[in-house]
Scaffold this motif. Structure first.
Motif, PDB file in Angstrom:
ATOM      1  N   GLN A  10       0.834  -1.205   0.000  1.00 17.01           N
ATOM      2  CA  GLN A  10       0.000   0.000   0.000  1.00 17.01           C
ATOM      3  C   GLN A  10       0.864   1.249   0.000  1.00 17.01           C
ATOM      4  O   GLN A  10       0.567   2.221  -0.692  1.00 17.01           O
ATOM      5  N   ASN A  11       1.964   1.227   0.745  1.00 19.21           N
ATOM      6  CA  ASN A  11       2.886   2.366   0.758  1.00 19.21           C
ATOM      7  C   ASN A  11       3.484   2.595  -0.622  1.00 19.21           C
ATOM      8  O   ASN A  11       3.643   3.735  -1.054  1.00 19.21           O
ATOM      9  N   LYS A  12       3.820   1.511  -1.326  1.00 19.47           N
ATOM     10  CA  LYS A  12       4.359   1.624  -2.687  1.00 19.47           C
ATOM     11  C   LYS A  12       3.324   2.262  -3.618  1.00 19.47           C
ATOM     12  O   LYS A  12       3.652   3.145  -4.408  1.00 19.47           O
ATOM     13  N   ILE A  13       2.078   1.826  -3.508  1.00 17.26           N
ATOM     14  CA  ILE A  13       0.994   2.387  -4.335  1.00 17.26           C
ATOM     15  C   ILE A  13       0.832   3.870  -4.027  1.00 17.26           C
ATOM     16  O   ILE A  13       0.725   4.700  -4.938  1.00 17.26           O
ATOM     17  N   ASN A  14       0.821   4.217  -2.744  1.00 15.96           N
ATOM     18  CA  ASN A  14       0.674   5.623  -2.357  1.00 15.96           C
ATOM     19  C   ASN A  14       1.803   6.471  -2.922  1.00 15.96           C
ATOM     20  O   ASN A  14       1.580   7.606  -3.357  1.00 15.96           O
ATOM     21  N   GLU A  15       3.013   5.918  -2.943  1.00 20.32           N
ATOM     22  CA  GLU A  15       4.170   6.618  -3.506  1.00 20.32           C
ATOM     23  C   GLU A  15       3.983   6.865  -5.004  1.00 20.32           C
ATOM     24  O   GLU A  15       4.242   7.959  -5.507  1.00 20.32           O
ATOM     25  N   GLU A  18       1.419   9.601  -5.823  1.00 21.48           N
ATOM     26  CA  GLU A  18       1.829  10.989  -5.580  1.00 21.48           C
ATOM     27  C   GLU A  18       2.154  11.715  -6.892  1.00 21.48           C
ATOM     28  O   GLU A  18       2.152  12.939  -6.936  1.00 21.48           O
ATOM     29  N   ASN A  19       2.413  10.955  -7.962  1.00 21.22           N
ATOM     30  CA  ASN A  19       2.736  11.539  -9.260  1.00 21.22           C
ATOM     31  C   ASN A  19       1.491  11.929 -10.062  1.00 21.22           C
ATOM     32  O   ASN A  19       1.607  12.436 -11.175  1.00 21.22           O
TER      33      ASN A  19
END
Length: 131
Positions: A10-15, A18-19
């Motif tokens: 989930q953190n990877k997806i959120n990162e 951000e784009n």
């Protein structure tokens, strides 16, 4: 999948997200994402473009996923997954903004493989807005 692994994903997806701006999950078909992305256009201007990408059958996605680093593969991915705008299905659309193309291809890849992480994020965002 453990809770920790799920949180890392989930953190990877959120990162990645951000784009992009105004990301919305749509439950139609196998799922779709609508979002906006600033792209440096062939008019040498930064334009905000509205995109819609759609998930496809896993058999199709698996064939493309293995070769996503190749520019020809990137064009196949764009043609397969981008529903709107239609001109963004071509690498030429991104001639001046290769980074935008790479970010969109990465988003497509993650959405295809882990769509549930996008639905969870959409629910959390909706709860934050309405709560």
């Amino acid at each position: 999948m453990t809770k920790k692994e799920r949180q890392e994903q989930q953190n990877k997806i959120n990162e990645i997200l951000e784009n992009f701006s105004n990301v919305t999950f749509k439950p139609e078909g196998l799922g779709a994402l609508e979002f906006e992305k600033e792209v440096f256009s062939k008019n040498f201007e930064v334009e905000t473009v509205k995109f819609r990408i759609e998930r496809v059958a896993m058999q199709v996605a698996e064939k493309l996923e293995d070769e996503k680093e190749d520019i020809k593969a990137a064009e196949k991915i764009l043609k397969t997954f981008i529903a709107e705008p239609s001109d963004a299905r071509s690498v030429q659309f991104f001639e001046l903004d290769y980074n935008a193309m790479k970010e969109i291809v990465e988003l497509i890849s993650e959405f295809q493989v882990t769509p549930f992480l996008f639905t969870e994020r959409a629910r959390a965002t909706a709860e934050a807005v309405t709560g």
